[in-house]
Design a protein around this motif. Structure first.
Motif, PDB file in Angstrom:
ATOM      1  N   LYS A  90       0.805  -1.223   0.000  1.00  0.00           N
ATOM      2  CA  LYS A  90       0.000   0.000   0.000  1.00  0.00           C
ATOM      3  C   LYS A  90       0.836   1.270   0.000  1.00  0.00           C
ATOM      4  CE  LYS A  90      -3.750  -2.467   0.191  1.00  0.00           C
ATOM      5  NZ  LYS A  90      -4.562  -2.677  -0.988  1.00  0.00           N
ATOM      6  N   LEU A  95      -3.027  -6.340   4.744  1.00  0.00           N
ATOM      7  CA  LEU A  95      -3.216  -5.094   4.005  1.00  0.00           C
ATOM      8  C   LEU A  95      -4.213  -5.203   2.870  1.00  0.00           C
ATOM      9  CD1 LEU A  95       0.459  -3.797   3.733  1.00  0.00           C
ATOM     10  CD2 LEU A  95      -1.326  -3.018   5.273  1.00  0.00           C
ATOM     11  N   GLU A 133     -13.297   0.978   1.014  1.00  0.00           N
ATOM     12  CA  GLU A 133     -12.081   0.851   1.811  1.00  0.00           C
ATOM     13  C   GLU A 133     -11.556   2.238   2.168  1.00  0.00           C
ATOM     14  OE1 GLU A 133      -7.886  -1.681   1.826  1.00  0.00           O
ATOM     15  OE2 GLU A 133      -9.154  -1.660   0.036  1.00  0.00           O
ATOM     16  N   GLN A 180      -8.123   4.042   3.989  1.00  0.00           N
ATOM     17  CA  GLN A 180      -6.751   3.794   4.410  1.00  0.00           C
ATOM     18  C   GLN A 180      -6.120   5.087   4.911  1.00  0.00           C
ATOM     19  OE1 GLN A 180      -4.459   2.342   1.132  1.00  0.00           O
ATOM     20  NE2 GLN A 180      -5.855   0.650   0.670  1.00  0.00           N
ATOM     21  N   SER A 216      -2.225   6.201   5.876  1.00  0.00           N
ATOM     22  CA  SER A 216      -0.828   5.772   5.880  1.00  0.00           C
ATOM     23  C   SER A 216       0.068   6.973   6.091  1.00  0.00           C
ATOM     24  CB  SER A 216      -0.470   5.064   4.567  1.00  0.00           C
ATOM     25  OG  SER A 216      -0.652   5.934   3.463  1.00  0.00           O
ATOM     26  N   VAL A 249       0.303   1.814   8.123  1.00  0.00           N
ATOM     27  CA  VAL A 249      -0.918   1.777   7.327  1.00  0.00           C
ATOM     28  C   VAL A 249      -2.014   1.203   8.220  1.00  0.00           C
ATOM     29  CG1 VAL A 249      -2.098   0.867   5.307  1.00  0.00           C
ATOM     30  CG2 VAL A 249       0.326   1.397   5.160  1.00  0.00           C
ATOM     31  N   GLY A 253      -6.478   0.704   8.295  1.00  0.00           N
ATOM     32  CA  GLY A 253      -7.605   0.829   7.389  1.00  0.00           C
ATOM     33  C   GLY A 253      -8.833   0.081   7.862  1.00  0.00           C
TER      34      GLY A 253
END
Length: 740
Positions: free
Chosen positions: A39, A144, A363, A365, A367, A376, A378
């Motif tokens: 990611k 991930l 989704e 996320q 980071s 990261v 999520g």
């Protein structure tokens, strides 16, 4: 054979090292490979996971356009079309596979298109236009990724819109009446908005002819088509990128694929006289099990149609040290097939599937990095809905009616995940500790309708927490070793194709894998030899094993308490000189059952087969680029691949009639590129050939009418008959591409 493979691989590596050493005075270095497997952008040499990557050049040279094209070039990866089909995939990585693409089952390997999880392997074989990079991750992936998977993940990354006005026109002509056309246009940047549009169309005649019955059989019906396995496909892709400010970017992609093909030719390759299904009327239609027939007689090989659309909205906000990302996606699939499973001109057995499937995912996320720490975190939501009409006809030639079976599912999944990469300052950035954790909960509702037999409905909720940890130590800037421990998970469910109520209600438990992997990633000879390797061990608990019940024409899942796989993988790329690059990959796989369920009445674990698990896989490649200065350049790619023999089923009786022999394939492409036309245009002309030795090789089978001792212990033994499906014959053609 394994010793010969190892000798070939070692010889190739030694020759490459000798050649590199002899030319060490040249100031050359392999290009860095950047991946997004975790990611964020990283060098593939820094990621503590076994990864095979293919950039745009490798994709062009190998003619990779869909997921089945990847299999030849990655160790311990087997991807083939599912039995009788051309648009459904069977995918195995390191011995983790699902032999049937039933819509109600979870995949062992996750497929991701631009970060979006593609829920099912059904309809997954389609041309992905503007494919720019492929990443194949081996081993469990859960921390991930949108879906927790036990075998690995295949990341398909398409090209982003460019900043300037540009485009290309590609036309191909080939054997078996093949032709294709592709047009791409990129608009220039206008107030931060960029776009790219690609249209694609391809057609090809069938590889085998469907002829009228030649044996004067009064039960024979007219052929269902005049050919098998033709191609009629169109596809489109639209990509929009809007950089609204320095910190905010919004991208939208739309992909569309429509295929209307004829099924593969089902060749009758085995019948058993001691089966309760034996009648003798099939005898004249028998073909060899190691030779593709160029014609045959099928009366129900009617269609395979797959239409899919995908929408993805990707919003990214970039701060000084943080990135917030939202990925919203919706995918829809309409998939139909009607196939002849007896391999004759007599209606002994045929079936259809009419599938309507849609999926939505969201989704989020976050980071970023803090001094010696990258992170990261999520949240993920996924829902899918599928309905299947599955008409099945047994002995229709004798007047038996069709059973209009139905089944379907409704799944909702939520997950939270996080991963940290910590580089302790005391070790001067030589040590990286990676730790991850994922929590998942899935709720499944499923139904099944067998008219006049039974109707059932069931639901259940499954949850799991999967950790991972990896240690990566850099001996030098060019040599890293890593240790990785990870767990992967697949939720349980119910058997949508079950022939008996007990099989549906009993269902199957969720599956978990515990993986241990150690690997080396190195850049040697001043950056001109990339040599990576991994040794792995996977232990599966409640392994979900698909068993084909030939007597019912249905596949069901049983849990095997203990199953393990272990092996070795080596990948090497050597830059011999400015124009010559050699590649090699080798995989060794050992898969075995350690404990069978106590109530498993089919056979014992010593006789059971491990599907789609060839012990040895080898690929050798060469890319030779000759710059002609004024006129352009010559580019030659040759690839040799070997796959050991393996079996496609667990049942030893079925495997006796279905074993897949080892195979060797040779592909090549010769291109004259960068021919200047005008001030800004260039032309490419390429000749290509695949399976140049025209090897006949079986890829899978349907062994029908096996014996179920639970129903009738005195019904005989063996498989009633086996219908086989073969890989593509030699194909060749010419490609022209104009770019501006």
């Amino acid at each position: 054979m394994p010793s010969q493979i190892i000798r070939r691989l070692l010889s190739s590596v030694v020759l490459a090292i000798i050649a590199l050493s002899a030319a060490a005075q040249e100031n050359l270095i392999l290009e860095e490979v950047v991946v997004t497997a975790q990611k964020r952008k990283q060098s593939v040499q820094e990621v503590p996971i076994a990864i095979s990557t293919f950039d745009k050049t490798a994709i062009q040279h190998r003619r990779i356009s869909n997921i089945t094209d990847i299999s030849l070039s990655a160790p311990n990866v087997e991807i083939v079309d599912s039995p009788a089909n051309t648009t459904a995939a069977t995918i195995a990585i390191r011995g983790a596979s699902q032999i049937s693409p039933a819509i109600t089952w979870e995949n062992s390997v996750g497929i991701y298109l631009d970060g979006v999880f593609m829920g099912k392997n059904l309809g997954a074989v389609f041309d992905i236009v503007e494919l720019e990079r492929v990443e194949v991750l081996r081993g469990p992936q859960g921390t991930l990724y949108g879906k927790n998977t036990v075998g690995g993940a295949v990341n398909l990354i398409t090209r982003k819109p460019g900043d300037e006005f540009s485009g290309s026109l590609i036309a191909e002509l080939g054997s078996a009446g093949y032709w294709s056309g592709r047009a791409t246009i990129n608009t220039p940047d206008w107030k931060g908005l960029k776009s790219s549009l690609t249209l694609f169309k391809a057609e090809r005649d069938g590889f085998s002819g469907n002829r009228p019955d030649e044996f004067d059989n009064p039960l024979a019906a007219p052929p269902s088509s005049h050919e098998f396995q033709n191609l009629d496909e169109q596809a489109a892709r639209l990509a929009l990128q809007w950089d609204t400010s320095e910190n905010l970017g919004v991208s939208y992609t739309f992909d569309y694929s429509d295929q209307d093909n004829k099924p593969r030719f089902g060749q009758l390759t085995q019948i058993s006289s001691n089966s309760y299904l034996y009648s003798g009327i099939q005898e004249p239609y028998l073909t060899r099990d190691d030779e593709r027939a160029d014609k045959g007689s099928n009366d129900w090989a009617i269609e395979e149609a797959s239409e899919s659309t995908g929408h993805a909205l990707d919003i990214q906000w970039q701060g000084d040290n943080t990135t917030l990302r939202s990925i919203t996606a919706y995918r829809e699939l309409d998939w139909n097939d009607t196939i002849d499973i007896d391999g004759t001109a007599i209606d002994i057995f045929h079936s259809s599937r009419y599938v309507n499937y849609d999926a939505f995912s969201q989704e989020l996320q976050l980071s970023g990095n803090l001094d010696q720490l990258d992170y990261v975190v999520g949240a993920y939501y996924f829902e899918e809905d599928a309905d299947v009409l599955n008409p099945i006809t047994f002995f229709g030639a004798f007047g038996n009616p069709t059973s209009h079976n139905r089944y379907g599912l409704d799944t909702n999944s939520v997950a939270l995940y996080g991963q940290l990469d910590w580089r302790p300052a005391i070790y001067d950035d030589r040590l990286t500790v990676t730790a991850g954790l994922r929590w998942t909960e899935e709720k499944k509702d499923q139904y099944i309708i067998h008219p006049s037999i039974f109707t059932a409905q069931a639901s259940d909720t499954f949850d799991n927490t999967s950790p991972s940890i990896a240690l990566n130590w850099s001996f030098t800037d060019d040599i890293n070793v890593y240790l990785r421990h990870a767990k992967g998970w697949k939720s349980g469910g119910f058997n949508g194709e079950a022939a008996l109520p007990a099989e549906f209600y009993q269902g199957y438990k969720d599956e978990q894998v515990t993986s241990y992997e150690t690997g080396l990633k190195s850049m040697l000879l001043n950056g001109r030899l990339r040599l990576n390797g991994a040794v792995f061990y996977n232990e599966f608990d409640n392994f979900q094993l698909s068993v084909f019940e030939g007597e019912f024409a249905a596949s069901v899942i049983f849990n095997v308490p203990k199953y393990e796989t272990k092996g070795v993988e080596i990948e090497a790329i050597a830059l011999v000189n400015e124009g010559l690059q050699l590649t090699a990959s080798y995989g060794y796989l050992n898969a075995q059952y350690k404990k069978f369920p106590n109530n498993f009445t089919y056979f014992n674990k010593e006789d059971a087969g491990t599907p789609y698990s060839p012990k040895n896989s080898l690929t050798l490649g060469m890319d030779w680029r000759i710059d002609q200065k004024t006129f352009g350049l010559w580019d030659l790619h040759i690839e040799y691949s070997y796959r050991d023999d393996y079996v496609p089923f667990i049942d030893p009786d079925q495997n006796a009639a279905s074993a897949i022999n080892d195979r060797t394939l040779l592909n090549a492409r010769l291109a004259f590129d960068e021919i200047k036309l005008g001030n800004s245009g260039t032309l490419l002309i390429a000749l290509w050939g695949q399976n140049l030795t025209d090897e006949d090789y079986r890829i899978n089978t349907i062994p029908f009418g096996g014996v179920d001792q639970r129903i009738d212990p005195n019904s005989g033994s063996g498989v009633g008959w086996t219908t086989s499906y073969f890989g593509d014959p030699r194909t060749y053609g010419i490609e022209t591409r104009y770019s501006f």
